[in-house]
Design a protein around this motif. Structure first.
Motif, PDB file in Angstrom:
ATOM      1  N   PHE A  58       1.558   8.892  -0.578  1.00  0.00           N
ATOM      2  CA  PHE A  58       1.194   9.875   0.171  1.00  0.00           C
ATOM      3  C   PHE A  58       0.712   9.215   1.831  1.00  0.00           C
ATOM      4  O   PHE A  58       0.597  10.015   2.622  1.00  0.00           O
ATOM      5  CB  PHE A  58      -0.130  10.689  -0.341  1.00  0.00           C
ATOM      6  N   LEU A  59       0.543   7.929   1.772  1.00  0.00           N
ATOM      7  CA  LEU A  59       0.079   7.315   3.053  1.00  0.00           C
ATOM      8  C   LEU A  59       1.273   7.514   3.911  1.00  0.00           C
ATOM      9  O   LEU A  59       1.197   7.500   5.162  1.00  0.00           O
ATOM     10  CB  LEU A  59      -0.320   5.968   2.892  1.00  0.00           C
ATOM     11  N   LYS A  60       2.656   7.498   3.228  1.00  0.00           N
ATOM     12  CA  LYS A  60       3.935   7.617   4.097  1.00  0.00           C
ATOM     13  C   LYS A  60       3.779   8.807   4.893  1.00  0.00           C
ATOM     14  O   LYS A  60       4.137   8.881   6.072  1.00  0.00           O
ATOM     15  CB  LYS A  60       4.936   7.395   3.357  1.00  0.00           C
ATOM     16  N   TRP A  61       3.420   9.820   4.213  1.00  0.00           N
ATOM     17  CA  TRP A  61       3.327  11.181   4.830  1.00  0.00           C
ATOM     18  C   TRP A  61       2.301  11.410   6.036  1.00  0.00           C
ATOM     19  O   TRP A  61       2.645  11.860   6.945  1.00  0.00           O
ATOM     20  CB  TRP A  61       3.167  12.360   3.689  1.00  0.00           C
ATOM     21  N   ILE A  62       0.917  10.874   5.545  1.00  0.00           N
ATOM     22  CA  ILE A  62      -0.235  10.806   6.644  1.00  0.00           C
ATOM     23  C   ILE A  62       0.285  10.298   7.756  1.00  0.00           C
ATOM     24  O   ILE A  62      -0.168  10.400   9.002  1.00  0.00           O
ATOM     25  CB  ILE A  62      -1.393  10.528   5.560  1.00  0.00           C
ATOM     26  N   LEU A  73       0.925  -1.340   0.040  1.00  0.00           N
ATOM     27  CA  LEU A  73       0.117   0.191  -0.187  1.00  0.00           C
ATOM     28  C   LEU A  73       0.903   1.256  -0.084  1.00  0.00           C
ATOM     29  O   LEU A  73       0.503   2.254  -0.580  1.00  0.00           O
ATOM     30  CB  LEU A  73      -1.056  -0.047   1.241  1.00  0.00           C
ATOM     31  N   LEU A  74       2.025   1.426   0.822  1.00  0.00           N
ATOM     32  CA  LEU A  74       2.937   2.303   0.923  1.00  0.00           C
ATOM     33  C   LEU A  74       3.614   2.642  -0.594  1.00  0.00           C
ATOM     34  O   LEU A  74       3.919   3.797  -1.098  1.00  0.00           O
ATOM     35  CB  LEU A  74       4.021   2.193   1.889  1.00  0.00           C
ATOM     36  N   ILE A  75       3.841   1.615  -1.061  1.00  0.00           N
ATOM     37  CA  ILE A  75       4.418   1.899  -2.499  1.00  0.00           C
ATOM     38  C   ILE A  75       3.457   2.135  -3.677  1.00  0.00           C
ATOM     39  O   ILE A  75       3.804   2.991  -4.379  1.00  0.00           O
ATOM     40  CB  ILE A  75       5.085   0.449  -2.773  1.00  0.00           C
ATOM     41  N   ILE A 109       3.314  14.772  11.394  1.00  0.00           N
ATOM     42  CA  ILE A 109       2.172  15.499  10.412  1.00  0.00           C
ATOM     43  C   ILE A 109       0.859  14.951  11.368  1.00  0.00           C
ATOM     44  O   ILE A 109       0.134  16.016  11.365  1.00  0.00           O
ATOM     45  CB  ILE A 109       2.237  14.449   9.050  1.00  0.00           C
ATOM     46  N   LEU A 110       0.635  13.793  11.929  1.00  0.00           N
ATOM     47  CA  LEU A 110      -0.624  13.604  12.559  1.00  0.00           C
ATOM     48  C   LEU A 110      -0.712  14.610  13.788  1.00  0.00           C
ATOM     49  O   LEU A 110      -1.922  15.279  14.063  1.00  0.00           O
ATOM     50  CB  LEU A 110      -0.543  12.246  13.000  1.00  0.00           C
ATOM     51  N   ALA A 111       0.233  14.973  14.278  1.00  0.00           N
ATOM     52  CA  ALA A 111       0.232  15.773  15.618  1.00  0.00           C
ATOM     53  C   ALA A 111       0.153  17.149  15.053  1.00  0.00           C
ATOM     54  O   ALA A 111      -0.833  17.942  15.844  1.00  0.00           O
ATOM     55  CB  ALA A 111       1.506  15.935  16.323  1.00  0.00           C
ATOM     56  N   THR A 112       0.697  17.647  13.950  1.00  0.00           N
ATOM     57  CA  THR A 112       0.279  19.050  13.421  1.00  0.00           C
ATOM     58  C   THR A 112      -0.992  19.001  13.029  1.00  0.00           C
ATOM     59  O   THR A 112      -2.041  20.108  13.385  1.00  0.00           O
ATOM     60  CB  THR A 112       1.268  19.226  12.107  1.00  0.00           C
ATOM     61  N   LEU A 113      -1.452  18.022  12.388  1.00  0.00           N
ATOM     62  CA  LEU A 113      -2.912  18.071  12.068  1.00  0.00           C
ATOM     63  C   LEU A 113      -4.073  17.987  13.230  1.00  0.00           C
ATOM     64  O   LEU A 113      -5.096  18.931  13.289  1.00  0.00           O
ATOM     65  CB  LEU A 113      -3.380  16.624  11.275  1.00  0.00           C
ATOM     66  N   PHE A 114      -3.643  17.323  14.231  1.00  0.00           N
ATOM     67  CA  PHE A 114      -4.242  17.281  15.493  1.00  0.00           C
ATOM     68  C   PHE A 114      -4.472  18.918  16.018  1.00  0.00           C
ATOM     69  O   PHE A 114      -5.702  19.115  16.516  1.00  0.00           O
ATOM     70  CB  PHE A 114      -3.993  16.236  16.523  1.00  0.00           C
ATOM     71  N   PHE A 115      -3.328  19.555  16.067  1.00  0.00           N
ATOM     72  CA  PHE A 115      -2.996  20.800  16.409  1.00  0.00           C
ATOM     73  C   PHE A 115      -3.999  21.763  15.818  1.00  0.00           C
ATOM     74  O   PHE A 115      -4.745  22.519  16.387  1.00  0.00           O
ATOM     75  CB  PHE A 115      -1.706  21.175  16.598  1.00  0.00           C
TER      76      PHE A 115
END
Length: 113
Positions: A14-18, A8-10, A23-29
Motif C-alpha cells: 500500500f506504500l506504493k499507492w500512498i 518496505l515496498l515489497i 494520490i498525494l495531490a488528490t489527498l491534499f485537495f
C-alpha cells in the motif's frame, strides 16, 4: 538505502499507492476542501445547524403571531373585551366581588414530621 525502500515496498504494497504523486495531490485537495477552503464541509455543517435553529425560531414566532392575530380579532367584540379584562386583569363590575382561589396552596399539607 534504495534496498531498504524496495524491501518496505515489497513488505507493504500500500506504500506504493500512498507515494504516488497523483494520490498525494488528490489527498491534499480533499483535505483542503474539508478544512481550509471558504466552502469547507465543517463550516457548512455549522452554518446549516444555525439555519435550522433560526428556521425553528421563525416557525415558533409565526405561530405566536397567528395566535395573537386570532385573539385580536376576538377583542373587536365588546363581550370578548370584558371577558379578557375579567380573566387577565381581575376587573369587575360594580357591586360585584371576585374571589381568587389558589389551588396550589389549598391542598398543601405540612410534612415536617
Amino acid at each position: 538505502m534504495k534496498q531498504k525502500i524496495a524491501d518496505l515496498l515489497i513488505k507493504y504494497p500500500f506504500l506504493k499507492w500512498i507515494t504516488n504523486r497523483f494520490i498525494l495531490a488528490t489527498l491534499f485537495f480533499i483535505l483542503w476542501l474539508l478544512f481550509f477552503d471558504t466552502y469547507a464541509y465543517f463550516d457548512h455543517r455549522t452554518i446549516d445547524k444555525e439555519i435550522k435553529k433560526l428556521e425553528d425560531n421563525r416557525d415558533y414566532y409565526q405561530g405566536e403571531i397567528n395566535s395573537d392575530d386570532k385573539n385580536i380579532q376576538k377583542l373587536y367584540r365588546k363581550e370578548e373585551v370584558e371577558k379578557y379584562a375579567r380573566e387577565k386583569y381581575y376587573m369587575k363590575r360594580e357591586n360585584e366581588d371576585i374571589y381568587i382561589i389558589d389551588s396550589d396552596k389549598e391542598y398543601q399539607t405540612d410534612k415536617t414530621n
